[in-house]
Design a protein around this motif. Structure first.
Motif, PDB file in Angstrom:
ATOM      1  N   ALA A  55      58.213  21.706 -63.134  1.00  8.35           N
ATOM      2  CA  ALA A  55      57.223  21.681 -64.216  1.00  8.35           C
ATOM      3  C   ALA A  55      57.896  21.737 -65.579  1.00  8.35           C
ATOM      4  O   ALA A  55      57.518  21.008 -66.509  1.00  8.35           O
ATOM      5  N   ALA A  56      58.918  22.586 -65.708  1.00  8.62           N
ATOM      6  CA  ALA A  56      59.594  22.751 -66.989  1.00  8.62           C
ATOM      7  C   ALA A  56      60.307  21.479 -67.429  1.00  8.62           C
ATOM      8  O   ALA A  56      60.381  21.183 -68.628  1.00  8.62           O
ATOM      9  N   HIS A  57      60.829  20.735 -66.452  1.00 11.04           N
ATOM     10  CA  HIS A  57      61.583  19.520 -66.788  1.00 11.04           C
ATOM     11  C   HIS A  57      60.810  18.249 -66.492  1.00 11.04           C
ATOM     12  O   HIS A  57      61.242  17.162 -66.864  1.00 11.04           O
ATOM     13  N   ARG A  58      59.680  18.397 -65.779  1.00 16.63           N
ATOM     14  CA  ARG A  58      58.819  17.257 -65.436  1.00 16.63           C
ATOM     15  C   ARG A  58      59.600  16.118 -64.789  1.00 16.63           C
ATOM     16  O   ARG A  58      59.457  14.942 -65.138  1.00 16.63           O
ATOM     17  N   TRP A 105      53.996  23.210 -70.374  1.00 17.04           N
ATOM     18  CA  TRP A 105      53.832  22.798 -68.982  1.00 17.04           C
ATOM     19  C   TRP A 105      54.191  23.934 -68.029  1.00 17.04           C
ATOM     20  O   TRP A 105      53.500  24.191 -67.051  1.00 17.04           O
ATOM     21  N   LEU A 106      55.281  24.594 -68.316  1.00 19.34           N
ATOM     22  CA  LEU A 106      55.727  25.699 -67.470  1.00 19.34           C
ATOM     23  C   LEU A 106      54.692  26.821 -67.450  1.00 19.34           C
ATOM     24  O   LEU A 106      54.378  27.382 -66.393  1.00 19.34           O
ATOM     25  N   PHE A 107      54.148  27.143 -68.609  1.00 18.13           N
ATOM     26  CA  PHE A 107      53.136  28.192 -68.707  1.00 18.13           C
ATOM     27  C   PHE A 107      51.901  27.833 -67.887  1.00 18.13           C
ATOM     28  O   PHE A 107      51.350  28.672 -67.163  1.00 18.13           O
ATOM     29  N   ILE A 108      51.445  26.583 -67.990  1.00 16.86           N
ATOM     30  CA  ILE A 108      50.246  26.150 -67.272  1.00 16.86           C
ATOM     31  C   ILE A 108      50.464  26.187 -65.767  1.00 16.86           C
ATOM     32  O   ILE A 108      49.623  26.685 -65.006  1.00 16.86           O
ATOM     33  N   VAL A 109      51.599  25.675 -65.305  1.00 10.93           N
ATOM     34  CA  VAL A 109      51.875  25.683 -63.865  1.00 10.93           C
ATOM     35  C   VAL A 109      52.037  27.110 -63.361  1.00 10.93           C
ATOM     36  O   VAL A 109      51.564  27.449 -62.263  1.00 10.93           O
ATOM     37  N   ASP A 110      52.675  27.968 -64.143  1.00  7.87           N
ATOM     38  CA  ASP A 110      52.816  29.367 -63.749  1.00  7.87           C
ATOM     39  C   ASP A 110      51.439  30.034 -63.637  1.00  7.87           C
ATOM     40  O   ASP A 110      51.196  30.832 -62.728  1.00  7.87           O
ATOM     41  N   ALA A 111      50.531  29.692 -64.560  1.00  9.64           N
ATOM     42  CA  ALA A 111      49.172  30.232 -64.497  1.00  9.64           C
ATOM     43  C   ALA A 111      48.440  29.737 -63.264  1.00  9.64           C
ATOM     44  O   ALA A 111      47.695  30.482 -62.614  1.00  9.64           O
ATOM     45  N   LEU A 112      48.642  28.467 -62.909  1.00  3.57           N
ATOM     46  CA  LEU A 112      48.016  27.918 -61.698  1.00  3.57           C
ATOM     47  C   LEU A 112      48.533  28.641 -60.452  1.00  3.57           C
ATOM     48  O   LEU A 112      47.769  28.937 -59.525  1.00  3.57           O
ATOM     49  N   GLY A 209      52.453  10.614 -63.659  1.00  3.05           N
ATOM     50  CA  GLY A 209      53.421  11.071 -62.671  1.00  3.05           C
ATOM     51  C   GLY A 209      52.828  11.995 -61.630  1.00  3.05           C
ATOM     52  O   GLY A 209      53.362  12.135 -60.534  1.00  3.05           O
ATOM     53  N   LEU A 210      51.692  12.631 -61.961  1.00  2.00           N
ATOM     54  CA  LEU A 210      51.041  13.537 -61.027  1.00  2.00           C
ATOM     55  C   LEU A 210      49.830  12.903 -60.360  1.00  2.00           C
ATOM     56  O   LEU A 210      49.569  13.131 -59.183  1.00  2.00           O
ATOM     57  N   THR A 211      49.066  12.092 -61.106  1.00  2.00           N
ATOM     58  CA  THR A 211      47.851  11.497 -60.541  1.00  2.00           C
ATOM     59  C   THR A 211      48.119  10.209 -59.789  1.00  2.00           C
ATOM     60  O   THR A 211      47.280   9.757 -59.008  1.00  2.00           O
ATOM     61  N   GLY A 212      49.297   9.605 -60.041  1.00  2.00           N
ATOM     62  CA  GLY A 212      49.580   8.321 -59.399  1.00  2.00           C
ATOM     63  C   GLY A 212      48.709   7.203 -59.923  1.00  2.00           C
ATOM     64  O   GLY A 212      48.606   6.134 -59.316  1.00  2.00           O
ATOM     65  N   GLY A 213      48.051   7.450 -61.058  1.00  2.00           N
ATOM     66  CA  GLY A 213      47.172   6.438 -61.627  1.00  2.00           C
ATOM     67  C   GLY A 213      45.760   6.478 -61.076  1.00  2.00           C
ATOM     68  O   GLY A 213      44.898   5.713 -61.495  1.00  2.00           O
ATOM     69  N   HIS A 214      45.498   7.380 -60.134  1.00  2.00           N
ATOM     70  CA  HIS A 214      44.161   7.476 -59.538  1.00  2.00           C
ATOM     71  C   HIS A 214      43.191   8.125 -60.518  1.00  2.00           C
ATOM     72  O   HIS A 214      43.562   8.998 -61.304  1.00  2.00           O
TER      73      HIS A 214
END
Length: 235
Positions: A55-58, A105-112, A209-214
């Motif tokens: 997440a931090a480096h995507r 990004w790191l904060f959001i993923v850590d919260a998830l 990169g996460l949704t794959g375009g969907h």
């Protein structure tokens, strides 16, 4: 928790926490960004560390950098701080490239993760196959009960037996596109993946990169589900 709520939490947090672009060990944790803890020195969780690094480096995390991180944690446990920081430097991932955005990004993923999101789902969604980066899933059980969301360790697997075998055996069966019954445990994979996909699609500009375009929840979720459960094939 919606992405909008996470963004508000991030803005409030960032206002009181200076962003540190270089990783340091502090108070028994590896810390970076706006004080986000990547891992605990005394009890490293490789899967959660990998998901936070991705997440931090995507970008996908390779085996060699993660190996240096594990050696850094080992060195800190042995009291060898200089050696630990050497391994962090050798990893090439010890510094945020875009500090503000990477820290967000790191904060959001850590919260998830704290809310109970599956770290394997996040890692896969960020393009990393645990087998390619040396993370062992031998003891990983997607059906095992987890620490409740909201807890600092939310999403971590626990040995609590509140969810019984009987409860699992009576879960609904899932059927894939060909009408085949999917293996046991897939219902939870899809539930977590749909939840994560819905959060991603609720953002103003969902990351390709996460949704794959969907643009549908199920289409997005398929990228976060294992191949055995009807997810996208692993190359």
């Amino acid at each position: 928790m919606s992405i909008a709520e996470l963004q508000k939490r991030w803005e409030a947090h960032a206002a009181t926490h200076p962003i540190r672009p270089v990783m340091i060990f502090a108070d028994g944790f590896l810390v970076v960004g706006a004080g986000t803890r990547l891992g605990k020195v005394s009890a490293l969780d490789e899967l959660r560390l990998g998901s936070r690094l991705a997440a931090a480096h995507r970008l996908p995390i390779a085996a060699m950098p993660l190996r240096h991180f594990k050696r850094a944690f080992d060195a800190m446990r042995e009291g060898e701080a200089a050696l630990a920081y050497t391994h962090l430097a050798l990893s090439g991932l010890n510094k945020l490239v875009d500090p503000n955005e990477d820290a967000r990004w790191l904060f959001i993923v850590d919260a998830l993760l704290a809310e109970g999101a599956d770290p394997l789902t996040i890692l896969k969604g960020l393009g990393t196959d645990p087998r390619d980066c040396g993370i062992s899933l031998e003891k990983y059980d997607p059906d095992q009960p987890r620490v409740p969301s909201g807890n600092p360790d939310g999403g971590r697997w626990t040995h609590d037996d509140a969810v019984t075998l009987s409860d699992r055996q009576h879960s609904h069966e899932l059927v894939d596109d060909l009408g085949l019954v999917l293996p046991h445990g897939c219902e939870e994979e899809w539930r977590q993946a749909r939840k994560f996909g819905q959060r991603l699609l609720s953002t103003p500009n969902p990351p390709l990169g996460l949704t794959g375009g969907h643009t549908t929840v199920d289409g997005c979720a398929k990228g976060f589900v294992s191949q055995r459960c009807g997810g996208n094939p692993v190359a």
